[in-house]
Design a protein around this motif. Sequence first.
Motif, PDB file in Angstrom:
ATOM      1  N   GLY A 187      -3.688 -15.776   0.694  1.00 37.32           N
ATOM      2  CA  GLY A 187      -3.857 -14.325   0.674  1.00 37.32           C
ATOM      3  C   GLY A 187      -4.126 -13.765  -0.706  1.00 37.32           C
ATOM      4  O   GLY A 187      -4.557 -12.627  -0.855  1.00 37.32           O
ATOM      5  N   GLY A 188      -3.854 -14.589  -1.759  1.00 33.30           N
ATOM      6  CA  GLY A 188      -4.144 -14.127  -3.111  1.00 33.30           C
ATOM      7  C   GLY A 188      -3.225 -12.994  -3.550  1.00 33.30           C
ATOM      8  O   GLY A 188      -2.115 -12.824  -3.051  1.00 33.30           O
ATOM      9  N   ASN A 189      -3.704 -12.193  -4.484  1.00 35.86           N
ATOM     10  CA  ASN A 189      -2.902 -11.091  -5.028  1.00 35.86           C
ATOM     11  C   ASN A 189      -2.740  -9.924  -4.069  1.00 35.86           C
ATOM     12  O   ASN A 189      -1.795  -9.150  -4.197  1.00 35.86           O
ATOM     13  N   PHE A 190      -3.663  -9.795  -3.113  1.00 32.49           N
ATOM     14  CA  PHE A 190      -3.675  -8.595  -2.269  1.00 32.49           C
ATOM     15  C   PHE A 190      -3.676  -8.956  -0.784  1.00 32.49           C
ATOM     16  O   PHE A 190      -4.617  -8.618  -0.048  1.00 32.49           O
ATOM     17  N   PRO A 191      -2.635  -9.625  -0.289  1.00 30.64           N
ATOM     18  CA  PRO A 191      -2.628 -10.075   1.106  1.00 30.64           C
ATOM     19  C   PRO A 191      -2.658  -8.943   2.127  1.00 30.64           C
ATOM     20  O   PRO A 191      -3.106  -9.138   3.256  1.00 30.64           O
ATOM     21  N   TYR A 192      -2.189  -7.750   1.735  1.00 30.95           N
ATOM     22  CA  TYR A 192      -2.226  -6.600   2.645  1.00 30.95           C
ATOM     23  C   TYR A 192      -3.663  -6.209   2.971  1.00 30.95           C
ATOM     24  O   TYR A 192      -3.916  -5.520   3.960  1.00 30.95           O
ATOM     25  N   LEU A 193      -4.617  -6.667   2.152  1.00 30.17           N
ATOM     26  CA  LEU A 193      -6.042  -6.476   2.443  1.00 30.17           C
ATOM     27  C   LEU A 193      -6.668  -7.735   3.029  1.00 30.17           C
ATOM     28  O   LEU A 193      -7.346  -7.688   4.054  1.00 30.17           O
ATOM     29  N   SER A 194      -6.413  -8.874   2.387  1.00 33.00           N
ATOM     30  CA  SER A 194      -7.079 -10.124   2.787  1.00 33.00           C
ATOM     31  C   SER A 194      -6.463 -10.772   4.020  1.00 33.00           C
ATOM     32  O   SER A 194      -7.141 -11.517   4.733  1.00 33.00           O
ATOM     33  N   ARG A 195      -5.183 -10.508   4.274  1.00 33.56           N
ATOM     34  CA  ARG A 195      -4.482 -11.071   5.439  1.00 33.56           C
ATOM     35  C   ARG A 195      -3.691  -9.957   6.111  1.00 33.56           C
ATOM     36  O   ARG A 195      -2.517 -10.101   6.426  1.00 33.56           O
ATOM     37  N   SER A 196      -4.359  -8.844   6.360  1.00 30.80           N
ATOM     38  CA  SER A 196      -3.668  -7.645   6.849  1.00 30.80           C
ATOM     39  C   SER A 196      -2.980  -7.869   8.197  1.00 30.80           C
ATOM     40  O   SER A 196      -1.893  -7.338   8.439  1.00 30.80           O
ATOM     41  N   GLY A 197      -3.587  -8.675   9.065  1.00 28.66           N
ATOM     42  CA  GLY A 197      -2.981  -8.935  10.367  1.00 28.66           C
ATOM     43  C   GLY A 197      -1.618  -9.588  10.237  1.00 28.66           C
ATOM     44  O   GLY A 197      -0.645  -9.166  10.876  1.00 28.66           O
ATOM     45  N   GLU A 198      -1.523 -10.607   9.385  1.00 27.82           N
ATOM     46  CA  GLU A 198      -0.251 -11.303   9.166  1.00 27.82           C
ATOM     47  C   GLU A 198       0.763 -10.386   8.497  1.00 27.82           C
ATOM     48  O   GLU A 198       1.941 -10.356   8.874  1.00 27.82           O
ATOM     49  N   VAL A 199       0.314  -9.646   7.495  1.00 32.94           N
ATOM     50  CA  VAL A 199       1.210  -8.735   6.780  1.00 32.94           C
ATOM     51  C   VAL A 199       1.754  -7.674   7.736  1.00 32.94           C
ATOM     52  O   VAL A 199       2.957  -7.357   7.722  1.00 32.94           O
ATOM     53  N   ASN A 200       0.909  -7.141   8.597  1.00 35.31           N
ATOM     54  CA  ASN A 200       1.344  -6.111   9.539  1.00 35.31           C
ATOM     55  C   ASN A 200       2.378  -6.646  10.522  1.00 35.31           C
ATOM     56  O   ASN A 200       3.306  -5.933  10.916  1.00 35.31           O
ATOM     57  N   VAL A 201       2.232  -7.903  10.929  1.00 34.44           N
ATOM     58  CA  VAL A 201       3.227  -8.525  11.808  1.00 34.44           C
ATOM     59  C   VAL A 201       4.565  -8.630  11.086  1.00 34.44           C
ATOM     60  O   VAL A 201       5.615  -8.290  11.638  1.00 34.44           O
ATOM     61  N   PHE A 202       4.537  -9.086   9.834  1.00 34.80           N
ATOM     62  CA  PHE A 202       5.779  -9.206   9.057  1.00 34.80           C
ATOM     63  C   PHE A 202       6.439  -7.838   8.862  1.00 34.80           C
ATOM     64  O   PHE A 202       7.670  -7.726   8.916  1.00 34.80           O
ATOM     65  N   LEU A 203       5.632  -6.804   8.627  1.00 35.77           N
ATOM     66  CA  LEU A 203       6.182  -5.456   8.454  1.00 35.77           C
ATOM     67  C   LEU A 203       6.874  -4.994   9.734  1.00 35.77           C
ATOM     68  O   LEU A 203       7.983  -4.425   9.696  1.00 35.77           O
ATOM     69  N   GLN A 204       6.251  -5.248  10.877  1.00 32.48           N
ATOM     70  CA  GLN A 204       6.843  -4.832  12.144  1.00 32.48           C
ATOM     71  C   GLN A 204       8.121  -5.618  12.452  1.00 32.48           C
ATOM     72  O   GLN A 204       9.086  -5.063  12.988  1.00 32.48           O
ATOM     73  N   ILE A 205       8.135  -6.898  12.115  1.00 32.75           N
ATOM     74  CA  ILE A 205       9.345  -7.700  12.305  1.00 32.75           C
ATOM     75  C   ILE A 205      10.488  -7.128  11.462  1.00 32.75           C
ATOM     76  O   ILE A 205      11.625  -6.999  11.929  1.00 32.75           O
ATOM     77  N   HIS A 206      10.172  -6.768  10.221  1.00 33.83           N
ATOM     78  CA  HIS A 206      11.182  -6.199   9.323  1.00 33.83           C
ATOM     79  C   HIS A 206      11.711  -4.865   9.866  1.00 33.83           C
ATOM     80  O   HIS A 206      12.925  -4.619   9.849  1.00 33.83           O
ATOM     81  N   LEU A 207      10.795  -4.014  10.342  1.00 33.99           N
ATOM     82  CA  LEU A 207      11.177  -2.667  10.759  1.00 33.99           C
ATOM     83  C   LEU A 207      11.776  -2.612  12.163  1.00 33.99           C
ATOM     84  O   LEU A 207      12.441  -1.627  12.520  1.00 33.99           O
TER      85      LEU A 207
END
Length: 306
Positions: free
Chosen positions: A255-275
């Motif tokens: 995902g590099g330095n900016f995974p919220y852009l390059s791997r947004s699908g995975e990041v969004n899943v992790f955010l929902q799991i956290h919340l």
Amino acid sequence: MSDIINSQEYQSFRCSVPLKKIIVDDDNSKEWSLYDAGPKSIKCPLVCFPPASGQADIYFRQILALSAVGYRVISVEYPVYWTMKEFCEGFRKLLDHLQLDKVHIFGASLGGFLAQKFTEFTHRSPRVASLILCNSFYDTSIFQQSATAPTFWMMPALFLKKMVMGNFEKGMVDTEIADSIDFLVEKLDHLSQQELASRLTLNCMNCYVEPQKIQAQAIPITLMDVYDDCALSSAVKDEMIKCYPDATRASLKSGGNFPYLSRSGEVNVFLQIHLRKFIETVYNCKEETQDEIMAAAAASSSSQDS
């Protein structure tokens, strides 16, 4: 223009979510910019803090995806602040202005550091419900710029931009990571000399987090990082884990330095799991969608029938 800026997804975001400008300090030049999407009835939203090089729209993929399923997401862009105390007091005033008692904060790099410092700053009267720290750090000494940080305010914008871009990936990367770098380079060009200098000052001045003041609040923390190359070394990531031994790990293969852009699908899943753990608490930041209400009603009816 970068492929992301030209994309239909980004254009849809800019057309559907207005950029708001808010002044909370006595100094009228200190203007917060933010995008606020999702149900306004939610009083403990997810607030996104960008890295030194980013503007509020770098989280557009989180804003679109999460607000579509009922989350309230606010992405902010900082005014020109030169000290950590000034930043923390300014953000607290912004929360007061938005009538938000507590928030969840998702911060990347500098954004993650600022999120920790704000949590520490408000430890006597907590304003943070939880933290998600992406590719972040707890001590600015890792950048080895503490001595020169006080002079950033007078350095040319071009020099400051080269400093930031020196941390971007230089080797062969996949298309999504390359697109994320192009997008952030373009965002960097939109920052004024003062905006960039102030962020780099906060990023590099002699400062560190006191994790015990955060741990004492017993708030859930997720540490999000990537296994491939990014600006932070493995040693820095290990130190973050030592600071927060009870934190949840959310690691992406790449995902590099900016995974919220390059791997947004995975990041969004992790955010929902956290919340998700907050859904039935006062710190919920999600409103049930019509589909979820109907599914819950159907499940309740089915259990009664049986």
